[in-house]
Motif scaffolding. Structure first.
Motif, PDB file in Angstrom:
ATOM      1  N   ALA A  63      36.133   4.342 -14.193  1.00  0.00           N
ATOM      2  CA  ALA A  63      35.604   2.715 -14.384  1.00  0.00           C
ATOM      3  C   ALA A  63      37.064   2.199 -15.038  1.00  0.00           C
ATOM      4  O   ALA A  63      36.981   1.027 -15.249  1.00  0.00           O
ATOM      5  CB  ALA A  63      34.693   3.062 -15.508  1.00  0.00           C
ATOM      6  N   GLY A  64      38.193   2.818 -15.094  1.00  0.00           N
ATOM      7  CA  GLY A  64      39.337   2.282 -15.718  1.00  0.00           C
ATOM      8  C   GLY A  64      39.545   2.229 -17.102  1.00  0.00           C
ATOM      9  O   GLY A  64      40.369   1.344 -17.574  1.00  0.00           O
ATOM     10  N   PHE A  65      38.466   3.007 -17.968  1.00  0.00           N
ATOM     11  CA  PHE A  65      38.807   3.003 -19.107  1.00  0.00           C
ATOM     12  C   PHE A  65      39.608   3.885 -19.997  1.00  0.00           C
ATOM     13  O   PHE A  65      40.199   3.773 -21.055  1.00  0.00           O
ATOM     14  CB  PHE A  65      37.511   3.010 -20.079  1.00  0.00           C
ATOM     15  CG  PHE A  65      36.427   1.625 -19.758  1.00  0.00           C
ATOM     16  CD1 PHE A  65      36.958   0.339 -20.088  1.00  0.00           C
ATOM     17  CD2 PHE A  65      35.455   1.675 -18.818  1.00  0.00           C
ATOM     18  CE1 PHE A  65      36.177  -0.910 -19.660  1.00  0.00           C
ATOM     19  CE2 PHE A  65      34.606   0.827 -18.618  1.00  0.00           C
ATOM     20  CZ  PHE A  65      35.092  -0.442 -19.057  1.00  0.00           C
ATOM     21  N   MET A  66      39.757   5.025 -19.335  1.00  0.00           N
ATOM     22  CA  MET A  66      40.326   6.392 -19.773  1.00  0.00           C
ATOM     23  C   MET A  66      41.599   6.592 -19.287  1.00  0.00           C
ATOM     24  O   MET A  66      41.718   6.428 -17.948  1.00  0.00           O
ATOM     25  CB  MET A  66      39.368   7.480 -19.864  1.00  0.00           C
ATOM     26  CG  MET A  66      39.952   8.536 -20.702  1.00  0.00           C
ATOM     27  SD  MET A  66      38.462   9.924 -20.693  1.00  0.00           S
ATOM     28  CE  MET A  66      37.478   9.249 -22.025  1.00  0.00           C
ATOM     29  N   GLN A  67      42.565   6.986 -20.001  1.00  0.00           N
ATOM     30  CA  GLN A  67      43.856   7.308 -19.638  1.00  0.00           C
ATOM     31  C   GLN A  67      43.810   8.743 -18.634  1.00  0.00           C
ATOM     32  O   GLN A  67      43.254   9.677 -19.038  1.00  0.00           O
ATOM     33  CB  GLN A  67      44.870   7.506 -20.735  1.00  0.00           C
ATOM     34  CG  GLN A  67      45.062   6.327 -21.483  1.00  0.00           C
ATOM     35  CD  GLN A  67      45.848   5.277 -20.976  1.00  0.00           C
ATOM     36  OE1 GLN A  67      47.076   5.711 -20.472  1.00  0.00           O
ATOM     37  NE2 GLN A  67      45.668   4.141 -21.073  1.00  0.00           N
ATOM     38  N   LYS A  68      44.390   8.327 -17.271  1.00  0.00           N
ATOM     39  CA  LYS A  68      44.395   9.840 -16.584  1.00  0.00           C
ATOM     40  C   LYS A  68      45.822  10.464 -16.775  1.00  0.00           C
ATOM     41  O   LYS A  68      45.770  11.845 -16.374  1.00  0.00           O
ATOM     42  CB  LYS A  68      44.432   9.259 -15.193  1.00  0.00           C
ATOM     43  CG  LYS A  68      43.075   8.709 -14.793  1.00  0.00           C
ATOM     44  CD  LYS A  68      43.156   8.487 -13.240  1.00  0.00           C
ATOM     45  CE  LYS A  68      41.537   7.955 -12.954  1.00  0.00           C
ATOM     46  NZ  LYS A  68      41.605   7.685 -11.453  1.00  0.00           N
ATOM     47  N   GLU A  69      46.787   9.859 -17.184  1.00  0.00           N
ATOM     48  CA  GLU A  69      48.363  10.417 -17.176  1.00  0.00           C
ATOM     49  C   GLU A  69      48.909  10.210 -18.524  1.00  0.00           C
ATOM     50  O   GLU A  69      48.406   9.624 -19.514  1.00  0.00           O
ATOM     51  CB  GLU A  69      49.149   9.893 -16.084  1.00  0.00           C
ATOM     52  CG  GLU A  69      48.640   9.711 -14.684  1.00  0.00           C
ATOM     53  CD  GLU A  69      49.333   9.044 -13.796  1.00  0.00           C
ATOM     54  OE1 GLU A  69      49.698   7.907 -14.117  1.00  0.00           O
ATOM     55  OE2 GLU A  69      49.237   9.282 -12.641  1.00  0.00           O
ATOM     56  N   TYR A  70      49.929  11.106 -18.603  1.00  0.00           N
ATOM     57  CA  TYR A  70      50.749  10.834 -19.898  1.00  0.00           C
ATOM     58  C   TYR A  70      52.196  11.219 -19.426  1.00  0.00           C
ATOM     59  O   TYR A  70      52.751  11.629 -18.396  1.00  0.00           O
ATOM     60  CB  TYR A  70      50.353  11.996 -20.889  1.00  0.00           C
ATOM     61  CG  TYR A  70      50.772  13.513 -20.634  1.00  0.00           C
ATOM     62  CD1 TYR A  70      52.096  13.952 -21.100  1.00  0.00           C
ATOM     63  CD2 TYR A  70      50.045  14.236 -19.831  1.00  0.00           C
ATOM     64  CE1 TYR A  70      52.099  15.171 -20.771  1.00  0.00           C
ATOM     65  CE2 TYR A  70      50.216  15.720 -19.700  1.00  0.00           C
ATOM     66  CZ  TYR A  70      51.422  16.044 -19.986  1.00  0.00           C
ATOM     67  OH  TYR A  70      51.848  17.521 -19.666  1.00  0.00           O
ATOM     68  N   GLN A  71      53.121  10.636 -20.204  1.00  0.00           N
ATOM     69  CA  GLN A  71      54.634  10.651 -19.887  1.00  0.00           C
ATOM     70  C   GLN A  71      55.244  11.804 -20.931  1.00  0.00           C
ATOM     71  O   GLN A  71      54.868  12.078 -21.801  1.00  0.00           O
ATOM     72  CB  GLN A  71      55.170   9.363 -20.497  1.00  0.00           C
ATOM     73  CG  GLN A  71      56.564   9.119 -19.596  1.00  0.00           C
ATOM     74  CD  GLN A  71      56.098   8.558 -18.342  1.00  0.00           C
ATOM     75  OE1 GLN A  71      55.051   8.183 -18.118  1.00  0.00           O
ATOM     76  NE2 GLN A  71      57.267   8.862 -17.426  1.00  0.00           N
ATOM     77  N   ARG A  72      55.883  12.646 -20.026  1.00  0.00           N
ATOM     78  CA  ARG A  72      56.899  13.576 -20.514  1.00  0.00           C
ATOM     79  C   ARG A  72      58.194  13.436 -19.763  1.00  0.00           C
ATOM     80  O   ARG A  72      58.576  13.858 -19.013  1.00  0.00           O
ATOM     81  CB  ARG A  72      56.032  15.131 -20.262  1.00  0.00           C
ATOM     82  CG  ARG A  72      57.215  16.042 -20.395  1.00  0.00           C
ATOM     83  CD  ARG A  72      57.213  16.484 -21.886  1.00  0.00           C
ATOM     84  NE  ARG A  72      55.700  16.828 -22.478  1.00  0.00           N
ATOM     85  CZ  ARG A  72      54.876  18.045 -22.554  1.00  0.00           C
ATOM     86  NH1 ARG A  72      55.829  19.059 -21.932  1.00  0.00           N
ATOM     87  NH2 ARG A  72      53.974  18.307 -23.039  1.00  0.00           N
ATOM     88  N   GLY A  73      59.114  12.842 -21.002  1.00  0.00           N
ATOM     89  CA  GLY A  73      60.497  12.438 -20.478  1.00  0.00           C
ATOM     90  C   GLY A  73      60.251  11.397 -19.515  1.00  0.00           C
ATOM     91  O   GLY A  73      59.598  10.296 -19.632  1.00  0.00           O
ATOM     92  N   SER A  74      61.024  11.620 -18.398  1.00  0.00           N
ATOM     93  CA  SER A  74      60.830  10.775 -17.078  1.00  0.00           C
ATOM     94  C   SER A  74      59.607  11.114 -16.236  1.00  0.00           C
ATOM     95  O   SER A  74      59.462  10.198 -15.225  1.00  0.00           O
ATOM     96  CB  SER A  74      62.273  10.625 -16.392  1.00  0.00           C
ATOM     97  OG  SER A  74      62.462  12.143 -15.936  1.00  0.00           O
ATOM     98  N   ALA A  75      59.000  12.255 -16.335  1.00  0.00           N
ATOM     99  CA  ALA A  75      57.631  12.567 -15.448  1.00  0.00           C
ATOM    100  C   ALA A  75      56.463  12.045 -15.999  1.00  0.00           C
ATOM    101  O   ALA A  75      56.234  11.910 -17.317  1.00  0.00           O
ATOM    102  CB  ALA A  75      57.937  14.102 -15.477  1.00  0.00           C
TER     103      ALA A  75
END
Length: 373
Positions: free
Chosen positions: A201-213
Motif C-alpha cells: 500500500a506504500g506506507f511501510m519502508q521496504k529497504e534500508y541504507q547500509r553505506g552506499s548499498a
C-alpha cells in the motif's frame, strides 16, 4: 540539487508493532529485567590506560544502566513508516482500520499447519507447498475467506520471550534482544502478511541504507532489552572537526552474556539456573574451556540476517525465559520515540513501573477482550 548530493531520506515517524506489556507479562518482565541487571559483569579495564591509571579507575558495568530499555517500551516491530503530514497519517490509519485481521490470523494458522504436514490446503482450496510465498498465500486466502464470511473461531496468540541475541554481532554489540517463541507457529506468517499489506500500500519502508548499498529490510521479530544508542554522554569520534563530528556508539563484547542467557538453565523444566551472574573469559582465565562464549558469535544477527532466529534448544541448552504465556492482544501504530512517563502524575504507581511508553495513534484488537496497560 547537485549530481553529488544525496537525496534526503524520508523521516521515519511511525512504526507498526505488537505490544508486549500487559497484566500477564508486566510482573514477569520486571522480574526478568531485575535478574538481567544484577547479572551484568564489570567492563574490562581499558587497554589504553597505564597501570597506575587502571588502579584508580572506577569499576563500571559492561552494559550501562542508560542502555537498558524501560519495561514499558517492549514490543515487536513489524516495520517502520514515514508519515510526515496529517493527510498521510490519516491515509495510513484508514488503511489500517480496513484490514481484515481475523482472516489473516486464520490464514496464518493454515500456514502453520502446513509446516507439520507434507502438503496442506487453505480453506479456499489453495494448495500450499514449500515453494509457495507465505505472505502471498495468506493475502489470497484472507481475501477469499472475507468474501465467504469467515469460517473458524480465532485462537489467541500466547508466546514466550526467550534467550538473548546480539546485533550487529556479539563480539561488538550495540543491541541485545529476546526472541519471541510461538508454539502455534502462526506469529511469523501473520506478521509477514500484515507487513506485506502495508508495504504494497506504500506506507511501510521496504529497504534500508547500509553505506552506499540499499538492502531489503528483513522481518526480525525481537524485543530490545538493551540499546547503546540511548547512552548519555557517548564519546565522540576522534577523527574530524566541527559540526560534522557525531557521537560514536558504545559497543561491547556480548559473547559471554549471550552465551549465559542462551544456556541459562540446567534442566528442561527451566527451574534450576546455572549461575546468577555472568562469568567472563577474563575471570575464567585464557586457558579454560569457554566454547559457549565463542559459539555465541555464530548466533548473532544483523539487519540482513535470517528473519527467524535459530532454535536455542540444540545441544540440550535451555535458554532464559523473560516472560511465558504472554498474550498478544493487539497490533498498534505508534509514534517514533518513547516518551518518559510522569512519576508525579501517577495514582497507581504504573508510570514508575513502566518508565517510558510509545504513543499509540491506532490500535486493533487481536482478542475478543483485551487487558492492556
Amino acid at each position: 540539487m547537485s549530481a553529488n548530493t544525496k537525496p534526503k531520506r524520508p523521516p521515519l515517524t511511525h512504526f507498526l508493532c505488537l505490544p508486549l506489556v500487559n497484566d500477564v507479562s508486566l510482573p514477569q518482565l520486571e522480574s526478568s529485567l531485575a535478574t538481567f541487571k544484577a547479572s551484568i559483569p564489570q567492563a574490562p579495564a581499558r587497554s589504553d590506560l597505564t597501570e597506575q591509571q587502571r588502579r584508580y579507575q572506577q569499576p563500571r558495568p559492561l552494559i550501562p544502566d542508560d542502555a537498558i530499555r524501560p519495561v514499558g517500551t517492549l514490543h515487536l516491530t513489524l516495520g517502520v513508516m514515514s508519515l510526515p503530514t496529517p493527510e498521510r497519517l490519516n491515509e495510513a490509519l484508514e488503511f489500517f482500520q480496513s484490514l481484515d485481521l481475523p482472516s489473516l490470523l486464520r490464514a496464518a494458522g493454515e500456514i502453520a499447519a502446513q509446516k507439520k504436514l507434507p502438503e496442506a490446503t487453505t480453506t479456499n482450496g489453495t494448495t500450499i507447498d514449500s515453494a509457495t510465498n507465505t505472505a502471498e498465500v495468506l493475502i489470497k486466502s484472507s481475501i477469499d475467506e472475507h468474501s465467504q464470511g469467515g469460517l473458524t473461531p480465532l485462537e489467541s496468540f500466547a508466546i514466550s520471550l526467550e534467550s538473548l541475541h546480539a546485533l550487529p554481532r556479539a563480539r561488538s554489540a550495540t543491541i541485545l534482544h529476546a526472541a519471541p517463541v510461538d508454539p502455534t507457529s502462526r506469529l511469523y506468517p501473520f506478521c509477514e502478511a500484515l507487513r506485506k499489506k502495508f508495504q504494497e500500500a506504500g506506507f511501510m519502508q521496504k529497504e534500508y541504507q547500509r553505506g552506499s548499498a540499499t538492502k531489503l529490510r528483513p522481518l526480525l521479530l525481537h524485543a530490545t532489552i538493551a540499546n547503546t544508542i540511548y547512552i548519555r554522554g557517548r564519546k565522540r569520534n576522534t577523527g574530524g572537526h566541527g559540526k560534522g563530528r557525531r557521537p560514536s556508539q558504545y559497543t561491547f563484547d556480548a559473547r559471554d552474556i549471550v552465551s549465559h542467557y542462551k544456556n541459562f538453565y540446567l534442566d528442561s523444566d527451566r527451574t534450576d539456573a546455572r549461575s546468577s551472574v555472568v562469568t567472563t573469559r577474563d575471570e575464567l582465565g585464557s586457558g579454560d574451556d569457554h566454547t559457549g562464549r565463542d559459539s555465541a558469535e555464530s548466533h548473532s544477527e544483523d539487519e540482513g540476517a535470517s528473519a527467524q532466529p535459530a532454535s536455542d534448544d540444540t545441544n540440550s541448552s535451555y535458554p532464559f525465559v523473560w516472560a511465558g504465556n504472554l498474550p498478544i492482544e493487539s497490533v498498534c501504530i505508534c509514534e517514533m520515540g518513547a516518551k518518559k512517563l510522569d512519576a508525579e502524575a501517577d495514582e497507581n504507581g504504573m508510570n514508575v513501573r513502566l518508565g517510558e511508553k510509545y504513543a499509540v495513534v491506532a490500535e486493533r484488537s487481536l482478542t475478543p477482550a483485551t487487558s492492556s496497560l
